[in-house]
Enzyme design. Structure first.
Site, PDB file in Angstrom:
ATOM      1  N   PRO A   1     -37.374  28.382 -19.921  1.00 21.40           N
ATOM      2  CA  PRO A   1     -36.317  29.266 -19.455  1.00 21.40           C
ATOM      3  C   PRO A   1     -35.520  28.684 -18.304  1.00 21.40           C
ATOM      4  CG  PRO A   1     -38.480  30.138 -18.895  1.00 21.40           C
ATOM      5  CD  PRO A   1     -38.702  28.879 -19.629  1.00 21.40           C
ATOM      6  N   GLU A   2     -34.219  28.569 -18.514  1.00 21.38           N
ATOM      7  CA  GLU A   2     -33.290  28.192 -17.447  1.00 21.38           C
ATOM      8  C   GLU A   2     -32.360  29.382 -17.224  1.00 21.38           C
ATOM      9  OE1 GLU A   2     -31.443  24.384 -18.156  1.00 21.38           O
ATOM     10  OE2 GLU A   2     -33.124  23.711 -19.368  1.00 21.38           O
TER      11      GLU A   2
END
Length: 285
Positions: free
Chosen positions: A2-3
DNA sequence: ACAGGCTCCTGCAGGC
DNA sequence: TGCCTGCAGGAGCCTG
């Protein structure tokens, strides 16, 4: 992994589902790793608290809560104001923040469960335990700001100033959360491809014009990825367990050996700043 | 102050 | 088939 776009998608999803909900009971596991605040402190503070809003700050999900109503006869309740709380969730590599029915099976590596009054639960699940859970009481602690600057709204001058004089590679600089927060491996590679800059290029060698094109490309990539619900590589899903679609738009990330969608050259992968780094040797000079 | 490398952790893929 | 090894990486920590 997750960014920014994935965290934004999750934060929006959780916000929609839990805004206004009150926490009936809180349970935290005893593993040291994901806990920046002790499990007991988090359990005590969150029990009875009510969700005001959930937002993204960098790669962090920040839940704003109002504390439980004061018990009759309790002292120190200045003007009856409830304490403001922030429950800060970082997903690390494999973390998930899910809103489920409380009857749903509790999967392995579940580190936190918040039972809501209506029978649903918020669960934090993280196999690799690179994620972090933190609680802040805003009566005693500062509100969470995040380590760096928000990339979606940063202005040209501020963006330029971040990289001015930095001798490290532009890839490493983009990953440095103390400069911009929220950018990770995928979106660093993808934005550098879109402006034709080699990831190895020293940040201070980039011209003002190049940096401005990079800023615009980065914002475009992040915005498009948010619209598509993020990139689902490995096991990313949003708060509802739904995958994103931006991985279909990847032009270099995860495409080693495949042909460049612009020029046909083979995409290369190298190690840079300790990370797999993907680029087109022809398009990125 | 800055830059680069190591470490945490588990699941999965690939090789024999 | 089954075991072993290596790899994935965000970010804190340590070292130069």
């Amino acid at each position: 992994m997750p960014e920014l776009p994935e965290v934004e998608t999750i934060a929006r999803g959780v916000d929609e589902r839990v805004r206004g909900a009150r926490i009936l009971a809180a349970w935290f596991g005893s593993h040291r790793e994901p806990m920046k605040t002790s499990p007991r402190v988090q359990e005590k503070a969150l029990t009875g608290a009510q969700f005001a809003s959930v937002r993204r700050v960098g790669k962090h999900i920040v839940c704003h809560l109002t504390g439980p109503a004061h018990q009759p006869g309790s002292l120190g309740a200045e003007s009856g104001q409830s304490p403001e709380l922030q429950w800060i969730v970082h997903l690390g590599m494999t973390g998930r923040l899910l809103v489920t029915d409380s009857a749903a099976e509790v999967v392995a590596h579940t580190h936190a469960r918040l039972t809501l009054e209506d029978g649903r639960e918020i669960r934090f699940v993280d196999a690799r335990r690179f994620g972090r859970l933190e609680l802040r009481n805003l009566r005693h602690q500062q509100a969470f700001q995040g380590p760096g600057t928000e990339p979606l709204t940063i202005a040209p001058e501020a963006f330029h100033a971040l990289f001015h004089g930095r001798k490290t590679s532009i890839k490493a600089a983009l990953l440095n959360q103390n400069l911009l927060h929220g950018v990770g491996n995928i979106y660093a590679d993808e934005s550098l491809f879109r402006v034709g800059i080699r990831p190895q290029t020293r940040a201070h060698r980039l011209t003002r014009a190049q940096l401005e094109r990079l800023r615009v490309a980065l914002q475009e990539v992040l915005t498009q990825a948010i619209q598509l619900g993020g990139s689902s590589v490995s096991d990313y899903v949003d708060a509802n367990g739904v995958k994103g679609f931006f991985q279909l738009e990847h032009r270099v990330y995860g495409r080693e050996g495949q042909s460049c969608r612009v020029c046909g050259a083979a995409i290369r992968r190298v190690q840079l700043a300790g990370r797999s780094t993907h680029f087109c040797p022809a398009c990125q000079r």
